[in-house]
Design a protein around this motif. Structure first.
Motif, PDB file in Angstrom:
ATOM      1  N   GLU A  76       0.857  -1.233   0.121  1.00 25.99           N
ATOM      2  CA  GLU A  76       0.098   0.155  -0.074  1.00 25.99           C
ATOM      3  C   GLU A  76       0.804   1.195   0.028  1.00 25.99           C
ATOM      4  O   GLU A  76       1.989   1.398   0.503  1.00 25.99           O
ATOM      5  N   ALA A  77       0.224   2.227  -0.560  1.00 25.02           N
ATOM      6  CA  ALA A  77       0.836   3.741  -0.281  1.00 25.02           C
ATOM      7  C   ALA A  77       1.029   4.261   0.854  1.00 25.02           C
ATOM      8  O   ALA A  77       0.345   3.805   1.920  1.00 25.02           O
ATOM      9  N   VAL A 183      -5.083   2.451   3.446  1.00 25.68           N
ATOM     10  CA  VAL A 183      -5.508   3.104   2.291  1.00 25.68           C
ATOM     11  C   VAL A 183      -7.021   3.238   2.210  1.00 25.68           C
ATOM     12  O   VAL A 183      -7.760   4.198   2.002  1.00 25.68           O
ATOM     13  N   LYS A 184      -7.538   1.959   2.364  1.00 26.07           N
ATOM     14  CA  LYS A 184      -9.201   1.682   2.260  1.00 26.07           C
ATOM     15  C   LYS A 184      -9.739   2.307   3.284  1.00 26.07           C
ATOM     16  O   LYS A 184     -11.023   2.738   3.232  1.00 26.07           O
ATOM     17  N   LEU A 187      -9.892   5.931   1.713  1.00 28.06           N
ATOM     18  CA  LEU A 187     -10.465   6.042   0.577  1.00 28.06           C
ATOM     19  C   LEU A 187     -11.431   4.998   0.288  1.00 28.06           C
ATOM     20  O   LEU A 187     -11.212   3.848  -0.372  1.00 28.06           O
ATOM     21  N   ALA A 188     -12.624   4.940   0.810  1.00 29.04           N
ATOM     22  CA  ALA A 188     -13.393   4.069   0.825  1.00 29.04           C
ATOM     23  C   ALA A 188     -13.907   3.665  -0.701  1.00 29.04           C
ATOM     24  O   ALA A 188     -14.344   2.535  -0.776  1.00 29.04           O
ATOM     25  N   TRP A 189     -13.641   4.312  -1.742  1.00 30.17           N
ATOM     26  CA  TRP A 189     -14.106   4.044  -2.980  1.00 30.17           C
ATOM     27  C   TRP A 189     -12.909   3.218  -3.729  1.00 30.17           C
ATOM     28  O   TRP A 189     -13.199   2.691  -4.828  1.00 30.17           O
ATOM     29  N   GLU A 216      -6.039   3.091  -9.394  1.00 33.49           N
ATOM     30  CA  GLU A 216      -6.142   2.264  -8.282  1.00 33.49           C
ATOM     31  C   GLU A 216      -4.998   1.677  -7.474  1.00 33.49           C
ATOM     32  O   GLU A 216      -4.639   1.407  -6.461  1.00 33.49           O
ATOM     33  N   GLY A 217      -4.353   0.969  -8.786  1.00 34.70           N
ATOM     34  CA  GLY A 217      -3.032   0.389  -8.358  1.00 34.70           C
ATOM     35  C   GLY A 217      -1.863   0.992  -7.865  1.00 34.70           C
ATOM     36  O   GLY A 217      -0.702   0.280  -7.386  1.00 34.70           O
ATOM     37  N   ASP A 218      -1.918   2.464  -7.993  1.00 37.94           N
ATOM     38  CA  ASP A 218      -0.786   3.190  -7.372  1.00 37.94           C
ATOM     39  C   ASP A 218      -1.046   3.142  -6.126  1.00 37.94           C
ATOM     40  O   ASP A 218       0.010   3.908  -5.177  1.00 37.94           O
ATOM     41  N   PHE A 219      -2.102   3.053  -5.509  1.00 35.66           N
ATOM     42  CA  PHE A 219      -2.438   3.337  -4.001  1.00 35.66           C
ATOM     43  C   PHE A 219      -2.433   1.566  -3.287  1.00 35.66           C
ATOM     44  O   PHE A 219      -1.872   1.546  -2.268  1.00 35.66           O
TER      45      PHE A 219
END
Length: 224
Positions: A76-77, A183-184, A187-189, A216-219
């Motif tokens: 994760e970021a 991250v989730k 950033l719930a989306w 999204e794969g950057d996060f």
């Protein structure tokens, strides 16, 4: 006959194992990215443990187009809350391999072996230079993926206001588990589709918005 069949099966499995070892030779380690900031309320740090995998596909069994060495980063970021509702993200995009930083003159495979074994020398932390910084972003609206904005590491005040300055980024070998869920949480989306960009296609070939360059794969990337 049964003994012969069993021996043939064992030899076949051994051959498959040897083939996979030659073709899919890989090394893995965990590296911890830490971001430290100066803020109006004092220094602030946040980190993320990520997994780097080196795949060595060199050798006679691989076709030329599929031969070579590749790196895959998962995890994760880094998520840092600088003020209530205001976050800085150090994305997975651009995070370097620790092996290159610790052992720049060593063959990448030999360096990867040291990291996977957890050699004591490799546990020291490396301060990243500007050229090795990952991409930094923030959001104008945390509930709107398309509001993503690039953050200039040399001028955080432009994004967050007076008193914010990047102090350092470090990378270190660690045995800590890969972080999940951070991250989730903010950033719930974020979904399970790393290929998705943060805004819909525009149909344009120029003046493409920044949100179409970030996915999204950057996060989040991998099994997190």
């Amino acid at each position: 006959m049964k003994k012969i069949a069993l021996l043939a099966l064992l030899l076949f499995l051994a051959a498959i194992g040897l083939f996979l070892a030659v073709v899919w030779n890989g090394y893995e380690w965990h590296q911890k990215l830490t971001v430290t900031m100066d803020t109006p309320n004092g220094p602030l740090s946040a980190s993320s443990v990520q997994q780097m995998r080196l795949s060595d596909k060199r050798g006679p069994w691989n076709p030329p187009e599929g031969s070579g060495v590749s790196f895959t980063l998962s995890g994760e970021a880094v998520v840092m809350e600088l003020a209530p509702g205001r976050y800085l993200f150090a994305l997975l995009t651009g995070v370097p391999s620790l092996g290159r930083l610790l052992h720049p003159k060593m063959d990448v495979i030999d360096a990867a072996k040291l990291l996977e074994r957890g050699e004591a020398e490799a546990y020291r932390s490396v301060t990243l230079s500007r050229r090795d910084y990952p991409l930094l972003v923030t959001f104008g609206d945390m509930n709107d993926p398309a509001s993503v904005q690039r953050v200039d590491p040399a001028n955080l005040e432009a994004s967050f206001g007076p008193g914010y300055r990047l102090q350092s980024m470090t990378l270190a070998l660690t045995e800590e588990p890969v972080n999940t869920g951070r991250v989730k949480k903010v950033l719930a989306w974020i979904g399970p589709h790393p290929e998705l960009k943060l805004s819909p296609p525009t149909g344009r070939t120029s003046n493409i918005p920044f949100s179409r360059r970030v996915g999204e794969g950057d996060f989040i990337r991998g099994k997190t």
